[in-house]
Design an enzyme around this catalytic site. Structure first.
Site, PDB file in Angstrom:
ATOM      1  N   HIS A   1       0.815  -1.212   0.000  1.00 61.48           N
ATOM      2  CA  HIS A   1       0.000   0.000   0.000  1.00 61.48           C
ATOM      3  C   HIS A   1       0.850   1.265   0.000  1.00 61.48           C
ATOM      4  O   HIS A   1       0.488   2.272  -0.590  1.00 61.48           O
ATOM      5  CB  HIS A   1      -0.959  -0.009   1.178  1.00 61.48           C
ATOM      6  CG  HIS A   1      -2.008  -1.037   0.974  1.00 61.48           C
ATOM      7  ND1 HIS A   1      -1.952  -2.267   1.575  1.00 61.48           N
ATOM      8  CD2 HIS A   1      -3.073  -1.049   0.174  1.00 61.48           C
ATOM      9  CE1 HIS A   1      -2.969  -2.974   1.162  1.00 61.48           C
ATOM     10  NE2 HIS A   1      -3.672  -2.267   0.317  1.00 61.48           N
TER      11      HIS A   1
ATOM     12  N   ARG B   1     -10.609   3.760  -1.682  1.00 61.61           N
ATOM     13  CA  ARG B   1     -10.152   2.934  -0.554  1.00 61.61           C
ATOM     14  C   ARG B   1     -10.488   3.674   0.748  1.00 61.61           C
ATOM     15  O   ARG B   1      -9.650   4.383   1.311  1.00 61.61           O
ATOM     16  CB  ARG B   1      -8.651   2.700  -0.646  1.00 61.61           C
ATOM     17  CG  ARG B   1      -8.208   1.844  -1.826  1.00 61.61           C
ATOM     18  CD  ARG B   1      -6.694   1.730  -1.836  1.00 61.61           C
ATOM     19  NE  ARG B   1      -6.204   0.627  -2.620  1.00 61.61           N
ATOM     20  CZ  ARG B   1      -5.627   0.740  -3.829  1.00 61.61           C
ATOM     21  NH1 ARG B   1      -5.472   1.922  -4.378  1.00 61.61           N
ATOM     22  NH2 ARG B   1      -5.199  -0.330  -4.468  1.00 61.61           N
TER      23      ARG B   1
ATOM     24  N   ASN C   1      -3.959  -6.979  -7.207  1.00 63.21           N
ATOM     25  CA  ASN C   1      -2.859  -7.012  -6.224  1.00 63.21           C
ATOM     26  C   ASN C   1      -3.034  -8.191  -5.278  1.00 63.21           C
ATOM     27  O   ASN C   1      -2.114  -8.976  -5.047  1.00 63.21           O
ATOM     28  CB  ASN C   1      -2.833  -5.718  -5.389  1.00 63.21           C
ATOM     29  CG  ASN C   1      -2.776  -4.481  -6.244  1.00 63.21           C
ATOM     30  OD1 ASN C   1      -2.248  -4.523  -7.336  1.00 63.21           O
ATOM     31  ND2 ASN C   1      -3.325  -3.387  -5.752  1.00 63.21           N
TER      32      ASN C   1
ATOM     33  N   CYS D   1      -9.179  -2.944 -10.939  1.00 61.06           N
ATOM     34  CA  CYS D   1      -8.658  -1.801 -10.189  1.00 61.06           C
ATOM     35  C   CYS D   1      -7.298  -2.077  -9.538  1.00 61.06           C
ATOM     36  O   CYS D   1      -6.803  -1.270  -8.787  1.00 61.06           O
ATOM     37  CB  CYS D   1      -9.666  -1.342  -9.138  1.00 61.06           C
ATOM     38  SG  CYS D   1     -10.064  -2.609  -7.930  1.00 61.06           S
TER      39      CYS D   1
ATOM     40  N   ARG E   1       2.377  -9.849  -1.143  1.00 59.79           N
ATOM     41  CA  ARG E   1       2.515  -8.657  -1.983  1.00 59.79           C
ATOM     42  C   ARG E   1       3.423  -7.609  -1.373  1.00 59.79           C
ATOM     43  O   ARG E   1       3.854  -6.683  -2.041  1.00 59.79           O
ATOM     44  CB  ARG E   1       1.136  -8.053  -2.270  1.00 59.79           C
ATOM     45  CG  ARG E   1       0.424  -7.590  -1.042  1.00 59.79           C
ATOM     46  CD  ARG E   1      -1.005  -7.158  -1.328  1.00 59.79           C
ATOM     47  NE  ARG E   1      -1.091  -5.744  -1.635  1.00 59.79           N
ATOM     48  CZ  ARG E   1      -2.223  -5.091  -1.855  1.00 59.79           C
ATOM     49  NH1 ARG E   1      -3.376  -5.741  -1.832  1.00 59.79           N
ATOM     50  NH2 ARG E   1      -2.235  -3.811  -2.110  1.00 59.79           N
TER      51      ARG E   1
HETATM   52  C1  PEP Z   1      -6.230  -5.155  -5.016  1.00 58.71           C
HETATM   53  O1  PEP Z   1      -6.092  -5.982  -4.133  1.00 58.71           O
HETATM   54  O2  PEP Z   1      -5.871  -5.342  -6.178  1.00 58.71           O
HETATM   55  C2  PEP Z   1      -6.851  -3.848  -4.742  1.00 58.71           C
HETATM   56  C3  PEP Z   1      -7.129  -3.012  -5.712  1.00 58.71           C
HETATM   57  O3  PEP Z   1      -7.090  -3.518  -3.468  1.00 58.71           O
HETATM   58  P1  PEP Z   1      -5.949  -3.092  -2.424  1.00 58.71           P
HETATM   59  O4  PEP Z   1      -4.690  -2.867  -3.210  1.00 58.71           O
HETATM   60  O5  PEP Z   1      -6.404  -1.873  -1.739  1.00 58.71           O
HETATM   61  O6  PEP Z   1      -5.864  -4.272  -1.517  1.00 58.71           O
HETATM   62 MG    MG Z   2      -7.120  -5.844  -2.206  1.00 59.60          MG
END
Ligand code: PEP
Ligand code: MG
Length: 586
Positions: free
Chosen positions: A206, A303, A455, A503, A466
Site C-alpha cells: 500500500h 479505498r 494485487n 482496479c 505482496r
Molecule cells: C487489489 O487488491 O488489487 C486492490 C485493488 O485492493 P488493495 O490494493 O487496496 O488491496
Molecule cells: Mg485488495
C-alpha cells in the site's frame, strides 16, 4: 541488493516501487530504531543510577531542543520553531517527570522501560481525544520519547541535534524508513517528500501504491540503509531503476540533466478515449480534485479505510458522510465505487487495536472483518446511504470469498440502513480472492457489478506476499493461469451483463491493459497520474478491442459486426440490448 562503493558516493540498487527521480536531503523515519533497547527491570541497588540516567537524558534532550528552537527560528521561522518549543514543554511537565521517576523507584523499571511505559500512557490518552489539536500533542509525545530513548541508547546527541533540522516539516526531503505502513505514509506531510527509500516493501504494497498515487519516487529492498545514513545526508533516488545514491557526486548529478531539485513534473491531461474507460483510484476525499483534473471517468476504487489512517482514528458516521459527499459532489454524475473498509491484514493501525494474529493475511480482514465488527459496518453503511441522496452510490465489498458471504454483506447493509431515506445504491464486490473468481458466474448473477483487485488476487493465487520484496519476483501476472482466471470472471460478467472493471495496479501498465481488453474488459481504475499514459497507449492501438476471446472460455467472437463484448457495457459508442449506457460501470 547490490552495493557499489564509489570514491565519493555510495550506490545501492533496490527494487523500484514508484517512478521518478529526485534528489534531496534525508529524513530518517525509523519507527523501530529502539526495538533492541534494554527494556528491563533493575535491582534495588541500580534504581538510583537509573534515575540519574533518566535525569541526564532529560537535560540533554531539553538542551538539544532549545538549540533546535533557536536554529529553526533563525533558518525557517518562528511558527516552525514552536514544534520544538512544544516538545521541550512536554519534557518540563512535572506530571510526566514524576510518573517516569515513580516507575523507576517503585516498579524497579530501568530508565528505558520507565520512559516507554510512561510516555506511551500519555500518548495513548491524548490519541483518544476528539480534539484534533490535542491529538496532535500525542505525536509530540512520541517524538519526545524517541529523543529520550536515543540519548539513553547512547545515540550521538550532537548528530541528532545537528541534523534533525532537515527532518522537520516545511523542507523537501527523502524519507528513509525500515518500512512504511499505510498509516505512517499518510501521517507524513507528503507535500515536501521527494522520495521514499525503505528496507522492505513490495511493488504492490500500500505504501508503494500511495507513493505512485502521490507521484513520489520510491525504492525498496535496501536492507539496513537507515543504519548507514544520517538525517541531512544528500541522496539521489531513481524510482525507475531502483538506484539510490548517497552523497551523489557532481558527475553523477550531471548524468541527470533534467533533475529538478524543486517541484514535480506534471503529467499531461488526456481526454477520454474510445475503447477503454479509465477511472481513478482514490484514497482520500481531499485528493479527488486530482482525479477530476486528469479527467477520470469516475472513481473506480475509493479505498475508504485510508480516511481512517489519515485521521488516525475511527471516523464516526457523520464524519464519513461528509467525506463521501465531497467525493460524490466532485465527481458530479460520474460513478463512484466506495469500497467498504478493507481493514486487517497489512491494513492496520494502532488505533484500531486489532488482536495480534499468527497469519493476518489469512485472518480477520476484508469482509470477514466487516462482518465481525457490526458497529463499524453499520456506521459506514449509514454514511453511504445518506450520501446516496446526492449521487449514485456503488458499494463494493472487499475480499469476498463466496456468494454466501456476499449475500450476508448485502443483507447486513440493507438492515443497517432501512430507516434512512436513500438514493440509488448498487452492491458489488472486489474479485481478489481466487474462490470468488472461480465462482464468478454464481456471484455475478446476484451482484450488481464486480471489480478485479489484481494485487491481492496475485497474492492469494500464487501464495506470494505482496508486501515482501524478497519474493517480489513471484508477484507478477505473467502466468497463463492468472489470465485464465481473468477471462473466467470476464466471461461470467458478460453472461450476466454485469459491469466489470480492474482496479489493481497492473491495469495502469499498457501491456496488461491490452490483455484486459483482449479478455473483453472495458474499464480500469488506476492512480490518477497513470490515466494519461494509459489513454495515450490505447489511442495508439484503437483496434485492440476487436481481439478474439480465447477458446478456453468458450468466448467465440460473433461473426456479425456488432461487438457484444464489454465495450457494450462501457458506453463507448455501442449499446448492449437492455443495458443502460449512462455510465460504464452502472
Ligand atoms: C487489489 O487488491 O488489487 C486492490 C485493488 O485492493 P488493495 O490494493 O487496496 O488491496
Ligand atoms: Mg485488495
Amino acid at each position: 541488493m547490490a552495493i557499489v562503493e564509489a570514491a565519493t558516493e555510495t550506490r545501492f540498487k533496490g527494487l523500484p516501487l514508484s517512478p521518478g527521480i529526485a534528489v534531496a536531503r534525508v529524513c530518517l523515519f525509523n519507527e523501530r530504531r529502539h526495538v533492541s533497547l534494554p527494556v528491563a527491570n533493575v535491582t534495588d541497588k541500580e534504581v538510583r543510577s537509573e534515575g540519574d540516567r533518566f535525569r541526564k537524558a532529560l537535560l540533554l534532550v531539553r538542551e538539544k531542543l532549545a538549540l533546535l528552537v533557536k536554529e529553526v527560528k533563525e533558518r525557517v521561522g518562528v511558527a516552525e520553531a514552536e514544534i520544538f518549543t512544544a516538545q521541550k514543554m512536554i519534557l518540563e511537565d512535572p506530571v510526566l517527570i514524576q510518573r517516569v521517576t515513580d516507575h523507576i523507584r517503585s516498579k524497579n523499571f530501568n530508565a528505558e522501560k520507565a520512559v516507554i511505559s510512561s510516555l506511551d500512557f500519555f500518548e495513548g490518552q491524548l490519541a483518544e481525544m476528539d480534539n484534533a489539536y490535542i491529538r496532535e500533542r500525542a505525536s509530540d509525545i512520541s517524538e519526545v520519547k524517541r529523543r529520550l530513548l536515543d540519548v539513553l541508547a547512547g545515540m550521538n546527541p550532537s548528530f541528532q541535534c545537528a541534523n534533525d533540522f532537515f527532518c522537520q516539516k516545511g523542507k523537501n526531503r527523502i524519507v528513509i524508513a525500515q518500512e512504511l505502513t499505510p498509516s505512517l505514509t499518510m501521517e507524513l506531510n507528503t507535500d515536501f517528500i521527494r522520495g521514499f527509500v525503505t528496507d522492505r516493501g513490495g511493488v504492490a504494497s500500500h505504501a508503494a501504491i500511495l507513493a505512485r498515487a502521490l507521484r513520489i519516487p520510491a525504492v525498496s529492498g535496501i536492507p539496513g540503509i537507515h543504519d548507514m545514513i544520517f538525517c541531512g545526508t544528500e541522496v539521489l533516488i531513481n524510482g525507475d531503476t531502483g538506484e539510490v545514491v548517497i552523497w551523489p557526486s557532481k558527475k553523477t548529478l550531471e548524468e541527470y540533466p533534467d533533475l529538478q531539485r524543486e517541484g514535480i513534473e506534471e503529467m499531461p491531461v488526456v481526454e477520454p478515449v474510445a475503447g477503454l474507460k479509465v477511472l481513478a483510484n482514490l484514497s482520500l476525499a481531499k485528493k479527488v480534485k486530482e482525479a477530476v483534473d486528469y479527467k477520470a471517468e469516475g472513481i473506480g476504487l475509493y479505498r475508504t479505510e485510508f480516511e481512517f489512517f489519515a485521521a488516525g482514528k475511527i471516523l464516526c458516521e457523520m464524519e464519513q458522510y461528509g467525506l463521501y459527499l465531497e467525493v460524490l459532489k466532485a465527481m458530479k454524475d460520474k460513478p463512484v465505487y466506495f469500497r467498504m473498509l478493507d481493514l486487517g491484514g497489512d491494513k492496520t493501525a494502532d488505533f484500531l487495536k486489532l488482536q495480534k494474529e499468527q497469519n493476518p493475511a489469512l485472518g480477520f480482514r476484508g469482509s470477514r472483518f466487516l462482518l465481525g465488527h457490526p458497529e463499524l459496518f453499520r456506521n459506514q453503511a449509514r454514511a453511504l446511504a445518506r450520501a446516496s441522496r446526492n449521487g449514485r452510490v456503488h458499494v463494493m465489498y472487499p475480499m469476498v470469498i463466496d456468494i454466501e458471504q456476499f449475500r450476508k454483506l448485502k443483507k447486513t447493509f440493507e438492515e443497517a440502513t432501512e430507516d434512512i431515506p436513500h438514493g440509488e445504491i448498487k452492491h458489488g464486490l472486489m474479485f481478489e480472492v481466487p474462490s470468488a473468481c472461480l465462482d464468478a458466474e454464481e456471484i455475478l448473477k446476484e451482484a450488481d457489478f464486480g471489480s478485479i483487485g489484481t494485487n491481492d488476487l496475485i497474492q492469494y493465487l500464487f501464495a506470494v506476499d505482496r508486501d515482501n520484496e524478497f519474493v517480489a519476483y513471484d508477484h507478477h501476472p505473467d502466468r497463463k493461469i492468472f489470465w485464465h482466471l481473468i477471462h473466467h470472471v470476464a466471461h461470467a460478467a458478460k453472461k450476466h451483463r454485469k459491469p466489470l472493471s480492474v482496479c489493481g495496479e497492473l491495469a495502469s501498465n499498457p501491456v496488461y491493459a491490452r490483455k484486459l481488453l483482449t479478455a473483453g474488459i472495458r474499464a480500469v481504475s488506476v492512480a490518477p497520474r497513470a490515466i494519461a499514459g494509459l489513454r495515450i497507449a490505447i489511442k495508439n492501438k484503437p483496434k485492440l478491442a476487436k481481439k478474439k476471446m480465447p477458446k478456453l472460455l468458450g468466448g467465440k467472437k460473433k461473426k456479425q459486426g456488432k461487438d457484444r463484448s464489454y465495450e457494450a457495457h462501457g458506453n463507448i459508442g455501442r449499446r448492449a440490448p437492455g443495458y443502460r449506457t449512462s455510465t460504464l460501470l452502472s
